[in-house]
Design an enzyme around this catalytic site. Structure first.
Site, mmCIF file in Angstrom:
data_model
loop_
_atom_site.group_PDB
_atom_site.id
_atom_site.type_symbol
_atom_site.label_atom_id
_atom_site.label_comp_id
_atom_site.label_asym_id
_atom_site.label_seq_id
_atom_site.Cartn_x
_atom_site.Cartn_y
_atom_site.Cartn_z
ATOM 1 N N ASP A 60 5.428 -22.914 -9.092
ATOM 2 C CA ASP A 60 5.611 -23.197 -7.905
ATOM 3 C C ASP A 60 5.311 -24.439 -7.301
ATOM 4 O O ASP A 60 4.104 -24.917 -7.358
ATOM 5 C CB ASP A 60 5.274 -22.210 -6.829
ATOM 6 N N LYS A 86 8.287 -13.089 1.441
ATOM 7 C CA LYS A 86 6.914 -13.192 1.684
ATOM 8 C C LYS A 86 6.647 -11.745 2.086
ATOM 9 O O LYS A 86 5.993 -11.562 3.426
ATOM 10 C CB LYS A 86 6.519 -13.996 2.676
#
Length: 109
Positions: free
Chosen positions: A98, A42
């Site tokens: 996802d 991230k």
């Protein structure tokens, strides 16, 4: 994927996918041989749009790299493997979603 993993001879292989917004995922930078040179979970700045799909093959030797304490694959193990030159990537062809969020899970099934 298994054949690719066996052929490169290192400890780990992960599948990657190009996405429009990589900030929600682990991002991969690799060399011309698909060896992962950088793995960042991230990232706050754009590094790459190639992300970790969560599909892996690990040799048993990777287990010895995990400390006997709470550990995270994406922040502890995968960056270590990348830094050691022991992580390779393979592009995932076709559909990927996802499924970490319930709404995405329903769409993906």
């Amino acid at each position: 994927m298994l054949e690719f993993h066996k052929n490169h001879g290192k400890e780990a292989t992960l599948m990657i996918k190009d996405v429009e917004d990589p900030t929600k995922y682990g991002v991969v930078v690799m060399d011309e041989n698909n060896r992962v040179t950088t793995f960042i979970e991230k990232p706050t700045q754009f590094i790459s749009n190639q992300i970790n799909t969560g599909i892996y093959i690990f040799n048993k030797s990777v287990l010895r790299k995990i400390d006997a304490k709470p550990s995270n694959l994406e922040t502890d193990v995968l960056p270590l493997l990348a830094n050691e030159g022991n992580l390779y990537s393979l592009p995932l062809e076709g559909f990927w979603k996802d499924i970490g969020l319930p709404t995405n899970y329903i769409i993906g099934t």
